[in-house]
Design a protein around this motif. Structure first.
Motif, short mmCIF file in Angstrom:
data_model
loop_
_atom_site.label_atom_id
_atom_site.label_comp_id
_atom_site.label_asym_id
_atom_site.label_seq_id
_atom_site.Cartn_x
_atom_site.Cartn_y
_atom_site.Cartn_z
N HIS A 63 15.20 30.75 45.58
CA HIS A 63 15.25 31.64 46.76
C HIS A 63 14.23 32.78 46.71
O HIS A 63 13.80 33.26 47.75
CB HIS A 63 16.66 32.20 46.96
CG HIS A 63 17.04 33.30 46.02
ND1 HIS A 63 17.36 33.08 44.69
CD2 HIS A 63 17.16 34.64 46.22
CE1 HIS A 63 17.66 34.24 44.12
NE2 HIS A 63 17.54 35.20 45.01
N LEU A 102 24.95 28.68 53.31
CA LEU A 102 24.34 30.00 53.43
C LEU A 102 25.33 31.10 53.07
O LEU A 102 24.96 32.10 52.44
CB LEU A 102 23.80 30.22 54.85
CG LEU A 102 23.06 31.53 55.09
CD1 LEU A 102 21.85 31.66 54.16
CD2 LEU A 102 22.61 31.64 56.55
N ASP A 132 23.76 36.03 45.88
CA ASP A 132 22.53 36.82 45.74
C ASP A 132 22.82 38.29 45.49
O ASP A 132 21.94 39.14 45.67
CB ASP A 132 21.66 36.65 46.99
CG ASP A 132 20.22 37.11 46.77
OD1 ASP A 132 19.81 37.21 45.60
OD2 ASP A 132 19.53 37.37 47.77
N HIS A 188 17.86 33.28 53.40
CA HIS A 188 18.72 33.99 52.45
C HIS A 188 18.70 35.51 52.62
O HIS A 188 19.62 36.19 52.15
CB HIS A 188 18.33 33.61 51.01
CG HIS A 188 17.16 34.37 50.45
ND1 HIS A 188 15.86 33.95 50.61
CD2 HIS A 188 17.09 35.52 49.72
CE1 HIS A 188 15.05 34.79 49.99
NE2 HIS A 188 15.77 35.75 49.45
N ASP A 230 10.86 35.63 51.82
CA ASP A 230 11.73 34.52 52.20
C ASP A 230 10.92 33.41 52.90
O ASP A 230 11.10 32.22 52.61
CB ASP A 230 12.87 35.00 53.10
CG ASP A 230 12.40 36.00 54.16
OD1 ASP A 230 11.21 36.36 54.18
OD2 ASP A 230 13.25 36.41 54.99
N LEU A 274 25.30 31.10 49.26
CA LEU A 274 24.04 31.59 48.71
C LEU A 274 23.93 33.10 48.88
O LEU A 274 23.52 33.81 47.96
CB LEU A 274 22.86 30.90 49.41
CG LEU A 274 21.47 31.37 49.00
CD1 LEU A 274 21.24 31.20 47.50
CD2 LEU A 274 20.39 30.64 49.79
N THR A 275 24.28 33.59 50.04
CA THR A 275 24.18 35.03 50.30
C THR A 275 25.12 35.81 49.38
O THR A 275 24.75 36.87 48.83
CB THR A 275 24.50 35.34 51.77
OG1 THR A 275 23.63 34.58 52.60
CG2 THR A 275 24.30 36.82 52.07
#
Length: 487
Positions: A289, A372, A379, A342, A311, A375-376
């Protein structure tokens, strides 16, 4: 922990095959991963055997016993078959080596089990069970190394990797899958010979990479790839994340951050649910990412560091790398979309989520919304508990808003209330770029204000047309593509 070999767990089909070959005067042994897995308390439905029988002799033995047979690996001595729900591969004793200038193995058939075992990749895969007696053959200490969780080669690492350079990738993969350590002499040989991996086909490298990323400990596997230089050949964008810092410019260690994000994404997978683990697209997107950061790093006079548009740049780099590794288009599309999106959440975090922003977030994520979400959330690697808690609450609020709006609208398929054909009929025009412009205007209207009804949409379209109608015949120019008109 490994355990004593439980021969009662050997599938019946293994013993059946052993008796068939014995009756025909041939040796047959279960070999490699299936034997290793018996010590680990696992039984595979994909079974590997080795034999002194030639491929023609093997076909004669299994005729009438196998439910299906395939000969795609015949030139390498392998005959595949299905018996019930089990997949079997029976391979003639062999020597296998690479010509330094070739990507294809050079195969020579052998006559002894011991010679076959010494040519295998690692000691834990160089064990065999003679059939049907179930006698364990372990000339290279595979059981010992399995108990020690150590990857060693039967012969010298150099000769093993010369035979098949892909074995270096396999070492990193087994470290991930089995949580094993790689012996120092094996790591040293991998480091010295990493460039040899360049002769291996992209497809074979890709398959090993997927297995590594989907392993129980992908971080360990990636770190081995980076530390030995294998990643410089396979995935150079990852070691490039080790950005240098100095006393004037401080920022998060992007490489370590990316590994942590991947670990946290793994932790969020579930055996049941919208994202079932192991999920390669999620894990690989988490690793990749931030690969756009090295190319977008900028320093300001006050010592701050920025990575604007990393990104977008990262998505392009990820797409290029995945194409080089011969990934299928759907997987490439999924992973690059996640990398591209992301950062989207952080653009709204402070200002709050309007209905319009929520609709756009869902529309842009499309069928990758669940990935998503994970993933978010992954992060967030800050050690500041207050900041981490605030971000988690903000994302909780976003997910709540998505659910609330979804109850009112079909968010996953947000479209204008008039399609391209209706636009042309209302405005009295033919296919043209203007139709696409009108469609986009109505789409933005739909995202901003939600459902307003067809009559209101038509009235707003006529207002837009009055303000944007061409003075000439340009509205009748070349037709747009379907994505412009929604047709």
């Amino acid at each position: 922990m490994t355990q004593l070999l439980d021969t009662s767990a050997v599938p019946d089909v293994v013993l059946e095959a052993g008796r068939l070959f014995q009756a025909a005067g041939h040796d047959l042994s279960l070999v490699g991963g299936p034997v290793r897995d018996l010590f680990l308390g696992r039984v595979s439905t994909d079974l590997d055997f080795t034999t002194d029988a030639t491929p023609d002799q093997t076909l004669a033995v299994i005729k009438g016993w196998a439910d299906a047979v395939w000969e795609i690996g015949r030139e390498f001595g392998t005959i595949g078959l299905r018996r019930g729900d089990m997949q079997l591969e029976i391979t003639t004793y062999r020597a296998e080596a690479y010509d330094p200038a070739s990507r294809k193995p050079v195969v020579a058939f052998g006559t002894e089990l011991a010679d076959d075992l010494v040519r295998r990749d690692f000691t834990v895969n160089s064990m065999a069970l003679r059939l049907p007696s179930l006698e364990l053959v372990d000339p290279h200490g595979g059981v010992r190394d399995l108990h020690a969780r150590l990857l060693r080669t039967p012969g010298t690492p150099q000769s093993s990797f010369d035979d098949d350079p892909l074995r270096m990738m396999r070492a990193a993969r087994f470290a991930s899958q089995l949580r094993m350590d790689v012996a120092p002499e094996v790591l040293a040989a991998m480091t010295d010979m990493a460039a040899r991996l360049e002769i291996v086909s992209a497809e074979r490298v890709r398959d090993e990479l997927v297995k590594l990323i989907n392993g129980a400990d992908p971080r360990r596997g990636v770190e081995i790839m980076v530390d030995t230089g294998l990643a410089d050949v396979v995935l150079p964008e990852v070691p490039a994340l080790r950005l240098e810092t100095d006393s004037a410019h401080h920022h998060k260690d992007v490489y370590q951050h990316s590994l942590t994000v991947m670990e946290q994404a793994v932790d969020l997978e579930r055996p049941e649910g919208p994202v079932i683990g192991p999920d390669f697209p999620l894990r690989f997107a988490a690793l990749m990412h931030d690969v756009g950061k090295p190319d977008t790093r900028r320093f300001s006079d006050d010592g701050a560091v920025s990575f604007r548009h990393h990104d977008v740049v990262g998505a392009k780099l990820t797409r290029k790398r995945m194409k080089a590794l011969r990934f299928d288009n759907e997987t490439i599309k999924t992973v690059t979309r996640l990398v591209e999106l992301h950062m989207r959440f952080y653009g709204y975090g402070e200002a709050g989520w309007t209905d319009s922003a929520v609709r756009r977030y869902v529309r842009d994520a499309g069928d990758q919304l669940d990935r998503l979400h994970l993933l978010t959330r992954s992060d967030v690697t800050t050690k500041n508990k207050r900041k981490a808690g605030r971000l988690a609450r903000s994302y909780d609020d976003l997910e709540r808003r998505i659910l609330e709006l979804a109850e009112q609208e079909e968010l996953a398929a947000v479209r204008p209330e008039l399609d391209g054909q209706q636009i042309m009929e209302i405005l009295g025009i033919g296919p043209s770029k203007t139709v696409g412009q009108a469609y986009n205007f109505l789409l933005e209207l739909r995202l901003d204000e939600g459902e307003i009804g067809r009559e209101s949409a038509e009235a707003r379209l006529r207002e837009w047309w009055a303000a944007n109608r061409p003075d000439d015949d340009s509205a009748k120019n070349a037709a747009p593509n379907e994505s412009e008109t929604g047709l």
